[in-house]
Design a protein around this motif. Structure first.
Motif, PDB file in Angstrom:
ATOM      1  N   MET A  23       5.047   4.337  -7.121  1.00 15.99           N
ATOM      2  CA  MET A  23       5.844   3.119  -7.040  1.00 15.99           C
ATOM      3  C   MET A  23       7.086   3.409  -6.203  1.00 15.99           C
ATOM      4  SD  MET A  23       7.195   0.577  -9.983  1.00 15.99           S
ATOM      5  CE  MET A  23       8.230  -0.822  -9.527  1.00 15.99           C
ATOM      6  N   ALA A  24       7.342   2.521  -5.258  1.00 15.27           N
ATOM      7  CA  ALA A  24       8.467   2.679  -4.334  1.00 15.27           C
ATOM      8  C   ALA A  24       9.692   1.930  -4.845  1.00 15.27           C
ATOM      9  CB  ALA A  24       8.097   2.144  -2.958  1.00 15.27           C
ATOM     10  N   VAL A  63       1.952   3.253   0.477  1.00 12.68           N
ATOM     11  CA  VAL A  63       2.879   2.205   0.034  1.00 12.68           C
ATOM     12  C   VAL A  63       3.926   1.907   1.106  1.00 12.68           C
ATOM     13  CG1 VAL A  63       4.690   1.639  -1.645  1.00 12.68           C
ATOM     14  CG2 VAL A  63       2.526   2.565  -2.431  1.00 12.68           C
ATOM     15  N   LEU A  64       4.469   2.937   1.720  1.00 10.50           N
ATOM     16  CA  LEU A  64       5.480   2.726   2.759  1.00 10.50           C
ATOM     17  C   LEU A  64       4.928   1.899   3.910  1.00 10.50           C
ATOM     18  CD1 LEU A  64       7.123   6.261   2.754  1.00 10.50           C
ATOM     19  CD2 LEU A  64       8.233   4.115   2.052  1.00 10.50           C
ATOM     20  N   ASP A  68       4.389  -6.333   3.489  1.00  9.64           N
ATOM     21  CA  ASP A  68       4.585  -7.091   2.247  1.00  9.64           C
ATOM     22  C   ASP A  68       5.527  -6.315   1.331  1.00  9.64           C
ATOM     23  OD1 ASP A  68       4.435  -8.393  -0.215  1.00  9.64           O
ATOM     24  OD2 ASP A  68       2.274  -8.696  -0.120  1.00  9.64           O
ATOM     25  N   SER A  69       6.754  -6.769   1.241  1.00 10.96           N
ATOM     26  CA  SER A  69       7.778  -6.054   0.455  1.00 10.96           C
ATOM     27  C   SER A  69       7.547  -6.147  -1.051  1.00 10.96           C
ATOM     28  CB  SER A  69       9.170  -6.595   0.793  1.00 10.96           C
ATOM     29  OG  SER A  69       9.262  -7.959   0.412  1.00 10.96           O
ATOM     30  N   LEU A 101      -3.512  -1.949  -4.618  1.00 13.80           N
ATOM     31  CA  LEU A 101      -2.087  -2.202  -4.380  1.00 13.80           C
ATOM     32  C   LEU A 101      -1.582  -3.247  -5.368  1.00 13.80           C
ATOM     33  CD1 LEU A 101      -2.608  -2.548  -0.565  1.00 13.80           C
ATOM     34  CD2 LEU A 101      -1.685  -0.540  -1.727  1.00 13.80           C
ATOM     35  N   ALA A 102      -0.321  -3.117  -5.784  1.00  8.37           N
ATOM     36  CA  ALA A 102       0.247  -4.044  -6.765  1.00  8.37           C
ATOM     37  C   ALA A 102       1.769  -4.070  -6.637  1.00  8.37           C
ATOM     38  CB  ALA A 102      -0.158  -3.625  -8.179  1.00  8.37           C
ATOM     39  N   PRO A 103       2.403  -5.086  -7.241  1.00 10.32           N
ATOM     40  CA  PRO A 103       3.869  -5.149  -7.201  1.00 10.32           C
ATOM     41  C   PRO A 103       4.554  -3.999  -7.940  1.00 10.32           C
ATOM     42  CG  PRO A 103       2.950  -7.296  -7.749  1.00 10.32           C
ATOM     43  CD  PRO A 103       1.820  -6.310  -7.798  1.00 10.32           C
TER      44      PRO A 103
END
Length: 184
Positions: free
Chosen positions: A32-33, A75-76, A82-83, A161-163
C-alpha cells in the motif's frame, strides 16, 4: 495509516481458509502506497514476502516502507493513471481466477511479456511500466486486475489492484473462496 491498514489486511489473509491456494511460486506481497507516493520508500509491504505452510498464510515480519520493490513499482506505475488505486497483491495465474474476477465485475486486462520490446526488457524494472501502459491501452481505462501469462523464466502472475490493502485482501479472499468452490 498504511501500516495499520496492511496489518488489518494480513489478518484477513491469515484467517482465510482458502487464500493460500492463490499464492504463486514466487510468493505473494501485499503493498500500500502513501498518498502522493513518489518512490519505493513511499510504499509499504511485507519483508520476505507472504508465504504459506500447511495451507495457511505466513509472514515473517510486520509491514514496513520500502519492503517490496516489485509490487511497489506496480503501484507507483498505476498511481500515474489512477491516484485512488494505492494497493496491490499478486496472485498465481489460473484462467479460472480470471473468469472469477470478471464474474465479480472487476475490470481485467493483460499484457504479453513475449511482445515486450527488447530495449525495455533489458532494463531492470522496465517490464512493469510497459506492462501497466499496455494493459491500460488495451482496456481503455485503468483495470482492477492486470495479468500476464509469463515468458521464458518468468512465472505467470495476476495482480489485483485496490484503493487500500484491506479491500485488496477482502477481494482476494472472496476470489479464493469462489475458486475453491468451483475447483472442487
Amino acid at each position: 495509516m498504511e501500516l495499520e491498514n496492511l496489518k488489518k489486511a494480513i489478518k484477513i489473509l491469515k484467517d482465510s481458509e482458502d487464500f493460500a491456494q492463490l499464492v504463486p511460486e514466487v510468493r505473494t506481497n501485499l503493498v500500500m502506497a502513501r498518498k502522493n507516493a513518489r518512490n519505493i520508500e513511499d510504499v509499504a509491504g511485507f519483508p520476505g514476502r507472504i508465504t504459506t505452510a500447511h495451507n495457511k498464510v505466513i509472514v515473517c515480519m510486520d509491514p514496513e516502507f520500502g519492503a517490496s520493490s516489485h509490487m511497489a513499482r506496480m503501484v507507483l506505475n498505476i498511481l500515474k493513471y489512477d491516484s485512488q488505486k494505492r494497493s496491490a497483491i499478486n496472485l498465481r495465474y489460473d484462467p479460472l481466477i480470471i473468469k472469477i474476477c470478471k464474474k465479480l465485475g472487476l475490470l481485467v486486462s493483460s499484457y504479453d511479456r513475449n511482445q515486450e520490446p527488447e530495449d525495455i526488457s533489458i532494463i531492470e524494472g522496465g517490464t512493469i511500466p510497459w506492462g501497466v501502459k499496455e494493459s491500460i491501452k488495451k482496456l481503455g481505462q485503468v483495470p482492477d486486475v492486470i495479468y500476464h501469462k509469463g515468458a521464458w523464466g518468468k512465472e505467470p502472475i495476476i495482480c489485483l489492484l485496490a484503493p487500500d490493502a484491506v479491500e485488496a485482501a477482502r477481494t482476494a479472499d472472496c476470489i479464493a473462496r469462489l475458486y475453491k468452490t468451483i475447483n472442487i
